[in-house]
Enzyme design. Structure first.
Site, PDB file in Angstrom:
ATOM      1  N   LYS A 149      -1.328   0.697  -8.653  1.00  0.00           N
ATOM      2  CA  LYS A 149      -2.328   0.730  -9.983  1.00  0.00           C
ATOM      3  C   LYS A 149      -3.662   2.157  -8.818  1.00  0.00           C
ATOM      4  CE  LYS A 149      -3.420  -3.288 -12.670  1.00  0.00           C
ATOM      5  NZ  LYS A 149      -4.228  -4.278 -12.822  1.00  0.00           N
ATOM      6  N   GLU A 194      -5.486   0.808  -0.499  1.00  0.00           N
ATOM      7  CA  GLU A 194      -4.576   0.260  -0.880  1.00  0.00           C
ATOM      8  C   GLU A 194      -3.751   1.492  -1.788  1.00  0.00           C
ATOM      9  OE1 GLU A 194      -4.209  -3.904  -2.947  1.00  0.00           O
ATOM     10  OE2 GLU A 194      -4.363  -4.711  -0.376  1.00  0.00           O
ATOM     11  N   ASN A 234       0.370  -4.046   2.927  1.00  0.00           N
ATOM     12  CA  ASN A 234       1.741  -3.951   2.701  1.00  0.00           C
ATOM     13  C   ASN A 234       2.540  -3.500   4.445  1.00  0.00           C
ATOM     14  OD1 ASN A 234       2.007  -3.371   0.386  1.00  0.00           O
ATOM     15  ND2 ASN A 234       2.608  -5.333   0.856  1.00  0.00           N
ATOM     16  N   GLU A 291      -9.219  -6.522   4.333  1.00  0.00           N
ATOM     17  CA  GLU A 291      -8.885  -7.596   3.344  1.00  0.00           C
ATOM     18  C   GLU A 291      -8.192  -8.512   3.831  1.00  0.00           C
ATOM     19  OE1 GLU A 291      -7.545  -6.185  -0.440  1.00  0.00           O
ATOM     20  OE2 GLU A 291      -9.173  -5.371  -0.969  1.00  0.00           O
TER      21      GLU A 291
END
Ligand code: CA
Length: 596
Positions: A149, A194, A234, A291
Site C-alpha cells: 500500500k 517500506e 523484504n 523495524e
C-alpha cells in the site's frame, strides 16, 4: 565483597541523581551503565557495541492508548511516563509514524493512533525531555503505507507529479518546522515507509526518487544535523542492491539505508548481514534495522487476533517466550553490528490492549480514540483492508508490556545486550560449562551411552515417547541452546498439559557392575512440572532423580548413582518430563553412563 560495595555506591549515586532531577532529565541519569541485577532472563552482552548504537522504539500508538485509559508501569510496578520507562531500559531513540490526514470529513480518526505531525510533536517533546532522539517516519499517505500500500494522501491524489513533489516538500518542511519550533531533538527522518517500488501513489523509480528528494531537501533545510533515511522491507528477496542502484541513478541525497526485519518472514540473519554489508560498502550508506519485533507469548490480550500466534505458518527461530523475544533482539543486534550497522528499532513495543475487559468495550475505545489498528472510519480511504478488518491490536503479544501496562522483564534486553547480566558473572555462555566429576574425568572416553549429546544429528539409539501430545519433540541443532556441541533434544508445546514424554536408551554390551547415570536439562515456562532422570531394569524403574527446569541457559542435572547391573538384564536410562503450562519448553543434553 568489593563488588557489593560498588553496587551500593552505584545505588546511592542513582538515588542522588533521581532526587536531583525532575524536568529535563538526561538519559545518562536514568539509564543504567553497568551489568544488570535481578533479571531472570539471561543475555550475553554484544561485544564492541558502539556507545551511540541506536536502540529505537516505535511508540506511535502511545497517545491514543493513554487517551483510552492505558497506564504504564516499570518492571517493579511503579507507574511512570512510558518514555521514562523506555529510557531507563536503554532505549535512546523514539520512532513515530506520521500520516498526512488520517481523518474523515467529519473528523473521525482512521485509527492506528491517528498519527499526524501533532502526534509526533507530543511524542517528540516527551522523548526529548528524557534525552532521546526522535526518528520521524513520514508515510506520505493518510494511513498505513507498506509494500502492499502506497496510496497518496486524499489532498494530493489528483495532483500531477510536479505538483505532488512541491506539496510533499512543503508539507515535510512545515511539519519539521513545527517540531523544531518546539525544541524536539530530531535525529533522523524517513522519507517514506517500506517503499518497495512505490511511494505516494507513484510506481516508477524516477518519480519515487523525485518525491524522496523533495522530502530530503526539506529535512536538510529544517534539520541539517539530522540524517535522511530510506526504508525498505523484504531483505530476503534480493532486491536491495537494485533499490540502492536506483537511488544512486536518480541522485537521491540520503544518509541511511534502512530495512524492516521480522524473523518470521524476512529470511536469515546471515542474509541480512550480507545484504546490509553490501549496501554499506558498495554505496557508502549507513545501514540499520528500522523495524523488528518478536512474540513473547502466543496469546492475544485485546480480543483482536494477532498477526503471530502459536501455529502461525511462519519461521519460528525462537520460542514465543520472554527469553525467545530477547534472544531474537540480541541476535539481530549482533547481525546488524556485523554489517557495521548503526542500530535496531523495535516496532511498537508499547502497543498493548486499549484496556477494556470485553471486545465491545475495546471496540468503543478503538473507534473513539484510534487505539486499534484501524477504525470503521478508515473504510472510506482503505475499503479493501481496513474497511473489512478494522479492529484492535495485532501485535500485543510482541510488546514489552503486559495487558495491564506493566513492563515485562524482556524490556531489559536493550541494557542486557549492552552490559550483560550481573547475576551471571563472566558467563561462558555458549560453551560447555560442565566440569566433569573426578569419576567422569577418570572415565573419559568411557561413556557407555551412544550419541550421548545428540551430536550424531539423529535420534538413534534414543527413543522418545510422546505421552501428552507434545507439539515439538525432536533433536535440534542450535549451538546456543546446547549444553555442549551443537545438538540437543528439544521440546515445546503450546497447549496446557501436553508437554509429557520420556526420552531413553538401552545400551548394549554392558558388563556386570555398578553404574552411574547423569543427564542435563534446561528450559522455561513450564509451570507445575514433574521432571526426573530414571534407570530401569528390564523395563521397571529402579531409581529416580528429580530434576528442575527454571530459565533459559540454566542447566540442571539429574544424577543416579549405584545402579547394580547383572549381565543378561536390560538397563534403560532416560528422562521423564511433564509440564503443565502452555508454551512449556526445554532442552536435554549431555547424558553419561559409566561404570564405577
Ligand atoms: Ca490482539
Amino acid at each position: 565483597m568489593r563488588k557489593r560495595i560498588l553496587r551500593l555506591l552505584a545505588g546511592l549515586l542513582n538515588l542522588l541523581l533521581l532526587a536531583g532531577c525532575a524536568e529535563g532529565i538526561a538519559r545518562e541519569d536514568v539509564a543504567p551503565t553497568g551489568r544488570l541485577e535481578g533479571c531472570s532472563l539471561y543475555l550475553k552482552a554484544v561485544e564492541g557495541l558502539p556507545e551511540d548504537f541506536i536502540f529505537g522504539m516505535d511508540a506511535s500508538q502511545v497517545p491514543s492508548l493513554e487517551a483510552s485509559g492505558v497506564k504504564y508501569y516499570d518492571v517493579a510496578g511503579n507507574e511512570k511516563d512510558v518514555f521514562r520507562i523506555l529510557v531507563e531500559n536503554g532505549v535512546n531513540y523514539i520512532r513515530v509514524r506520521v500520516w498526512n490526514d488520517p481523518y474523515d470529513a467529519q473528523g473521525n480518526g482512521y485509527g492506528g493512533g491517528n498519527c499526524t505531525v501533532d502526534t509526533a510533536l507530543e511524542i517528540g517533546k516527551r522523548a526529548t525531555k528524557y534525552g532521546m532522539k526522535l526518528l520521524v517516519d513520514f508515510h506520505y499517505s493518510d494511513f498505513w503505507a507498506d509494500p502492499g500500500k502506497q496510496q497518496a494522501p486524499k489532498a494530493w491524489k489528483d495532483l500531477d507529479l510536479e505538483a505532488k513533489t512541491q506539496a510533499l516538500e512543503a508539507y515535510t518542511r512545515e511539519s519539521l518546522q513545527k517540531l523544531r519550533d518546539a525544541g524536539v531533538d530530531v535525529g533522523m527522518v524517513q522519507v517514506g515507509n517500506e517503499t518497495n517500488g512505490a511511494l505516494c501513489g507513484e510506481t516508477s523509480w524516477s518519480a519515487i526518487v523525485q518525491l524522496m528528494a523533495a522530502g530530503s531537501r526539506a529535512v536538510r533545510a529544517v534539520y541539517p544535523e539530522a540524517k535522511v533515511a530510506v526504508h525498505f522491507a523484504n531483505p530476503e528477496n534480493g532486491a536491495y542492491p537494485a533499490y540502492a542502484s536506483n537511488l544512486k541513478l536518480y541522485g537521491l541525497d540520503y544518509d541511511v539505508f534502512g530495512t524492516s526485519y521480522y524473523p518470521y518472514w524476512h529470511g536469515s540473519l546471515e542474509n541480512l548481514t550480507n545484504i546490509l554489508r553490501q549496501i554499506r560498502t558498495q554505496y557508502g550508506k549507513e545501514v540499520l534495522v528500522l523495524e523488528t519485533s518478536y512474540a513473547w507469548t502466543g496469546e492475544d490480550s485485546d480480543f483482536f487476533g494477532n498477526t503471530i500466534s502459536e501455529g502461525s505458518a511462519v519461521a519460528k527461530p525462537y520460542p514465543y517466550t520472554l527469553q525467545g523475544q530477547v534472544n531474537s533482539l540480541r541476535d539481530l543486534t549482533q547481525a546488524v553490528l556485523d554489517a557495521d550497522g548503526i542500530g535496531v528499532c523495535y516496532w511498537e513495543g508499547t502497543w498493548i490492549s486499549a484496556g477494556g475487559s470485553t471486545k465491545e468495550e475495546n471496540q468503543k475505545l478503538w473507534e473513539q480514540y484510534g487505539s486499534g489498528w484501524a477504525s470503521s472510519y478508515a473504510a472510506e480511504y482503505d475499503p479493501q483492508d481496513a474497511g473489512k478488518w478494522y479492529g484492535g491490536c495485532a501485535v500485543d503479544n510482541q510488546a514489552f508490556f503486559d495487558a495491564q501496562g506493566r513492563a515485562l522483564e524482556s524490556l531489559m534486553a536493550f541494557n542486557l545486550i549492552r552490559y550483560g547480566n550481573e547475576s551471571v558473572p563472566e558467563p561462558p555462555e555458549y560453551e560447555m560449562r560442565w566440569t566433569p566429576t573426578e569419576a567422569e574425568a577418570a572415565d573419559e572416553g568411557e561413556n557407555l551411552l551412544h550419541n550421548p549429546g545428540f551430536e550424531d544429528g539423529a535420534d538413534a539409539p534414543w527413543t522418545a515417547t510422546n505421552l501428552g501430545g507434545c507439539k515439538e519433540l525432536n533433536i535440534e541443532k542450535k549451538t546456543g541452546d546446547s549444553r555442549s556441541g551443537d545438538w540437543h533434544y528439544h521440546f515445546w508445546s503450546p497447549d496446557a498439559g501436553t508437554a509429557e514424554f520420556t526420552l531413553e536408551q538401552s545400551p548394549e554390551g554392558l558388563e556386570a557392575g555398578t553404574y552411574d547415570f547423569r543427564i542435563w536439562i534446561m528450559g522455561g515456562d513450564c509451570g507445575e512440572a514433574e521432571v526426573y532422570a530414571y534407570a530401569k531394569l528390564d523395563g521397571e524403574i529402579v531409581a529416580k532423580a528429580p530434576m528442575e527446569i527454571t530459565v533459559w541457559n540454566e542447566w540442571h542435572a539429574g544424577e543416579i548413582t549405584g545402579i547394580e547391573y547383572a549381565e543378561g538384564r536390560t538397563l534403560t536410562v532416560g528422562v521423564y518430563v511433564k509440564a503443565s503450562n502452555p508454551g512449556a519448553w526445554g532442552k536435554i543434553d549431555d547424558a553419561i553412563l559409566y561404570r564405577q
